[in-house]
Design a protein around this motif. Structure first.
Motif, PDB file in Angstrom:
ATOM      1  N   PHE A  16      13.560 -11.473  -3.433  1.00  0.00           N
ATOM      2  CA  PHE A  16      14.776 -12.139  -2.973  1.00  0.00           C
ATOM      3  C   PHE A  16      14.448 -13.422  -2.226  1.00  0.00           C
ATOM      4  CE2 PHE A  16      13.713  -8.730   0.062  1.00  0.00           C
ATOM      5  CZ  PHE A  16      13.512  -9.461   1.237  1.00  0.00           C
ATOM      6  N   ASN A  17      13.158 -13.639  -1.918  1.00  0.00           N
ATOM      7  CA  ASN A  17      12.801 -14.870  -1.211  1.00  0.00           C
ATOM      8  C   ASN A  17      12.264 -15.957  -2.150  1.00  0.00           C
ATOM      9  OD1 ASN A  17      10.635 -12.855  -1.202  1.00  0.00           O
ATOM     10  ND2 ASN A  17       9.371 -14.446  -0.279  1.00  0.00           N
ATOM     11  N   GLU A  18      11.963 -15.599  -3.411  1.00  0.00           N
ATOM     12  CA  GLU A  18      11.547 -16.614  -4.374  1.00  0.00           C
ATOM     13  C   GLU A  18      12.280 -16.370  -5.696  1.00  0.00           C
ATOM     14  OE1 GLU A  18       7.288 -16.769  -4.526  1.00  0.00           O
ATOM     15  OE2 GLU A  18       7.141 -17.663  -2.545  1.00  0.00           O
ATOM     16  N   PRO A  19      13.562 -16.707  -5.720  1.00  0.00           N
ATOM     17  CA  PRO A  19      14.379 -16.402  -6.904  1.00  0.00           C
ATOM     18  C   PRO A  19      14.134 -17.326  -8.080  1.00  0.00           C
ATOM     19  CG  PRO A  19      15.692 -17.546  -5.269  1.00  0.00           C
ATOM     20  CD  PRO A  19      14.374 -17.277  -4.622  1.00  0.00           C
ATOM     21  N   GLY A  20      13.469 -18.449  -7.865  1.00  0.00           N
ATOM     22  CA  GLY A  20      13.224 -19.372  -8.972  1.00  0.00           C
ATOM     23  C   GLY A  20      12.173 -20.384  -8.604  1.00  0.00           C
ATOM     24  N   LEU A  21      10.930 -19.923  -8.415  1.00  0.00           N
ATOM     25  CA  LEU A  21       9.907 -20.790  -7.857  1.00  0.00           C
ATOM     26  C   LEU A  21       9.522 -21.910  -8.806  1.00  0.00           C
ATOM     27  CD1 LEU A  21       7.009 -20.076  -5.604  1.00  0.00           C
ATOM     28  CD2 LEU A  21       6.459 -21.155  -7.798  1.00  0.00           C
ATOM     29  N   ALA A  22       9.406 -23.121  -8.239  1.00  0.00           N
ATOM     30  CA  ALA A  22       8.960 -24.288  -8.995  1.00  0.00           C
ATOM     31  C   ALA A  22       7.615 -24.757  -8.456  1.00  0.00           C
ATOM     32  CB  ALA A  22       9.978 -25.421  -8.866  1.00  0.00           C
ATOM     33  N   ARG A  45       0.830  -1.205   0.000  1.00  0.00           N
ATOM     34  CA  ARG A  45       0.000   0.000   0.000  1.00  0.00           C
ATOM     35  C   ARG A  45       0.866   1.257   0.000  1.00  0.00           C
ATOM     36  NH1 ARG A  45      -5.355  -1.093   1.306  1.00  0.00           N
ATOM     37  NH2 ARG A  45      -5.727  -3.181   2.172  1.00  0.00           N
ATOM     38  N   ASN A  46       1.932   1.212   0.776  1.00  0.00           N
ATOM     39  CA  ASN A  46       2.778   2.389   0.942  1.00  0.00           C
ATOM     40  C   ASN A  46       4.195   2.095   0.461  1.00  0.00           C
ATOM     41  OD1 ASN A  46       0.663   3.865   2.313  1.00  0.00           O
ATOM     42  ND2 ASN A  46       1.089   2.575   4.099  1.00  0.00           N
ATOM     43  N   GLU A  47       4.893   3.125   0.076  1.00  0.00           N
ATOM     44  CA  GLU A  47       6.282   2.991  -0.336  1.00  0.00           C
ATOM     45  C   GLU A  47       7.137   2.553   0.851  1.00  0.00           C
ATOM     46  OE1 GLU A  47       9.914   5.673  -2.299  1.00  0.00           O
ATOM     47  OE2 GLU A  47       7.918   6.545  -1.972  1.00  0.00           O
ATOM     48  N   LEU A  48       8.111   1.692   0.580  1.00  0.00           N
ATOM     49  CA  LEU A  48       9.048   1.231   1.595  1.00  0.00           C
ATOM     50  C   LEU A  48      10.321   2.061   1.512  1.00  0.00           C
ATOM     51  CD1 LEU A  48       8.707  -2.646   1.140  1.00  0.00           C
ATOM     52  CD2 LEU A  48       7.481  -1.186   2.765  1.00  0.00           C
ATOM     53  N   THR A  49      10.668   2.698   2.602  1.00  0.00           N
ATOM     54  CA  THR A  49      11.895   3.493   2.612  1.00  0.00           C
ATOM     55  C   THR A  49      13.018   2.807   3.371  1.00  0.00           C
ATOM     56  OG1 THR A  49      11.182   4.704   4.594  1.00  0.00           O
ATOM     57  CG2 THR A  49      10.586   5.635   2.446  1.00  0.00           C
ATOM     58  N   GLY A  50      12.663   1.807   4.183  1.00  0.00           N
ATOM     59  CA  GLY A  50      13.668   1.100   4.968  1.00  0.00           C
ATOM     60  C   GLY A  50      13.018   0.087   5.876  1.00  0.00           C
ATOM     61  N   PRO A  65      14.731  -1.067  -1.100  1.00  0.00           N
ATOM     62  CA  PRO A  65      15.901  -0.347  -0.598  1.00  0.00           C
ATOM     63  C   PRO A  65      17.019  -1.311  -0.212  1.00  0.00           C
ATOM     64  CG  PRO A  65      13.884   0.492   0.405  1.00  0.00           C
ATOM     65  CD  PRO A  65      13.505  -0.748  -0.339  1.00  0.00           C
ATOM     66  N   GLU A  66      18.248  -0.871  -0.360  1.00  0.00           N
ATOM     67  CA  GLU A  66      19.396  -1.717  -0.027  1.00  0.00           C
ATOM     68  C   GLU A  66      19.327  -2.219   1.408  1.00  0.00           C
ATOM     69  OE1 GLU A  66      21.861  -2.892  -1.976  1.00  0.00           O
ATOM     70  OE2 GLU A  66      20.762  -2.024  -3.668  1.00  0.00           O
ATOM     71  N   GLU A  67      18.818  -1.399   2.314  1.00  0.00           N
ATOM     72  CA  GLU A  67      18.717  -1.802   3.710  1.00  0.00           C
ATOM     73  C   GLU A  67      17.848  -3.047   3.871  1.00  0.00           C
ATOM     74  OE1 GLU A  67      17.817   0.349   8.002  1.00  0.00           O
ATOM     75  OE2 GLU A  67      16.608   0.942   6.260  1.00  0.00           O
ATOM     76  N   ALA A  90      19.163  -6.801   4.906  1.00  0.00           N
ATOM     77  CA  ALA A  90      18.536  -7.440   6.067  1.00  0.00           C
ATOM     78  C   ALA A  90      17.916  -8.779   5.676  1.00  0.00           C
ATOM     79  CB  ALA A  90      17.477  -6.525   6.660  1.00  0.00           C
ATOM     80  N   GLY A  91      17.348  -8.854   4.478  1.00  0.00           N
ATOM     81  CA  GLY A  91      16.786 -10.112   4.004  1.00  0.00           C
ATOM     82  C   GLY A  91      17.837 -11.185   3.846  1.00  0.00           C
ATOM     83  N   ALA A  92      19.000 -10.805   3.325  1.00  0.00           N
ATOM     84  CA  ALA A  92      20.094 -11.764   3.170  1.00  0.00           C
ATOM     85  C   ALA A  92      20.589 -12.258   4.523  1.00  0.00           C
ATOM     86  CB  ALA A  92      21.233 -11.129   2.383  1.00  0.00           C
ATOM     87  N   GLN A  93      20.695 -11.348   5.487  1.00  0.00           N
ATOM     88  CA  GLN A  93      21.139 -11.739   6.822  1.00  0.00           C
ATOM     89  C   GLN A  93      20.119 -12.671   7.468  1.00  0.00           C
ATOM     90  OE1 GLN A  93      22.127  -8.458   9.423  1.00  0.00           O
ATOM     91  NE2 GLN A  93      22.164  -9.746  11.249  1.00  0.00           N
ATOM     92  N   ALA A  94      18.831 -12.338   7.324  1.00  0.00           N
ATOM     93  CA  ALA A  94      17.788 -13.181   7.907  1.00  0.00           C
ATOM     94  C   ALA A  94      17.762 -14.552   7.241  1.00  0.00           C
ATOM     95  CB  ALA A  94      16.433 -12.502   7.768  1.00  0.00           C
TER      96      ALA A  94
END
Length: 367
Positions: free
Chosen positions: A240-246, A164-169, A305-307, A311-315
């Motif tokens: 980044f959580n579904e890079p190649g869904l089967a 709904r809203n833009e993500l800034t971080g 955003p890069e942040e 954070a997604g990669a770390q999680a």
């Protein structure tokens, strides 16, 4: 296509009609021919996925000369979408068409055969399953439930979702009510979102009612049909959580093994052919659907955003480590095999494909 038009054309069965189908208590056999029922997690005639399920059924029927006919039931026609695999387990259907991560409550290892955050692309996943031991481990997991799984569809790298809203971080994610399944859902939970899973046909209503603040499903081709743009205008890429869904075809293993060898091969090989066919469908139609969303419906395409990406990669790293350390023996085996294969195949993807893509983007264009 507007959402209401799509579902009107889909012809979803009434409760009475759905109830009538339960009279199919056993596969029909006449003059040596067999009819199997395929229940799916997709709305009827759903672009890419539902159409792919029907096309797979038609392939099997045609290739077998009608000796094995497959009758398709869309989500809700015979059983609810997220109960399709249980219909195969309890014998009320012979086949299920869905996504393995929908069943992670049965075994967390199943999520690795759909999509892993920051994991394999679809081509890499197929390499693991077909050549690097993935199918054998998948078989071990499904043996526990009397099932056999096959890759049956490939959406490629998906869209990140509708907001709904833009993500800034990261602060914008805290408490966000987000529909996203599988391991990716667990990653978003680690980042602070409140995550739920819903079948595709249920997402629009949840967004419309305000139950959800955001949702991801697949990508432009499907999302246009589902009408998410009518509520949310911020469309984030890439997932980044579904890079190649089967997607998967799951069959009753005992009944599958009772088939003659040529019919077994038809089921297996038609599934593999459809995996590649669905990928072509999405690659052809995602760009056109995205242009419609932007040009006709005022959708704004954004990058995370890069942040959030970091954070997604770390999680994701934390989650996969936890699963590897704390899962049961078969889940640990799945994770180890997956990581080993990923570390191998990414050397080709990143060393060859990525370099070419960068060069093409920078230096080459035709109009």
């Amino acid at each position: 296509m507007k959402r209401r038009d799509f579902f009107k054309k889909a012809g979803v069965m009434s409760a009475g009609a759905a109830a009538a189908t339960t009279g199919l208590a056993a596969p029909a056999i006449a003059q040596g021919n067999i009819t199997w029922r395929m229940v799916t997690t997709w709305p009827k005639n759903f672009p890419g996925l539902g159409v792919g399920a029907q096309r797979l059924a038609d392939r099997i029927t045609a290739a077998s000369g009608g000796r094995l006919s497959v009758q398709v039931f869309a989500a809700g026609e015979l059983v609810p979408a997220l109960q399709s695999i249980d219909a195969v387990i309890d014998g009320s259907a012979e086949m299920s068409h869905g996504a393995a991560y929908y069943w992670q409550n049965k075994s967390q290892g199943l999520s690795f055969f759909t999509g892993v955050p920051y994991g394999m692309t679809s081509r890499e996943l197929a390499a693991w399953v077909r050549y690097l031991g993935g199918q054998e481990i998948w078989d071990e997991i499904y043996d526990q439930f009397g099932l056999q799984g096959f890759l049956s569809g490939d959406t490629g790298t998906q869209a990140g979702g509708w907001f709904r809203n833009e993500l800034t971080g990261l602060s914008d994610i805290q408490g966000l009510r987000f529909r996203t399944p599988g391991l990716g859902g667990q990653v978003w939970e680690k980042m602070g979102a409140s995550v739920t899973n819903l079948a595709g046909g249920e997402i629009f209503q949840a967004l419309q009612s305000g139950t959800l603040d955001a949702a991801e499903f697949v990508g432009p081709y499907n999302d246009l049909a589902l009408g998410f743009y009518q509520i949310c205008k911020n469309y984030y890429f890439p997932s980044f959580n579904e890079p190649g869904l089967a997607t998967e075809l799951v069959v009753d293993k005992a009944k599958y093994q009772e088939l003659p060898e040529d019919l077994q091969a038809i089921v297996r090989d038609c599934s593999q052919a459809e995996y590649d066919q669905v990928a072509s469908d999405f690659y052809a139609n995602d760009p056109r659907a995205l242009a419609t969303l932007v040009n006709d419906h005022g959708v704004t395409v954004r990058q995370f955003p890069e942040e959030i990406l970091e954070a997604g990669a770390q999680a994701a790293t934390e989650l996969l480590t936890e699963i590897r350390e704390n899962g049961d023996a078969l889940t640990k085996k799945t994770v180890e095999s997956y990581i080993s294969a990923l570390n191998l195949v990414r050397t080709r993807s990143e060393g060859t494909d990525m370099g070419f893509m960068r060069a093409r983007e920078q230096y080459f264009s035709l109009s």
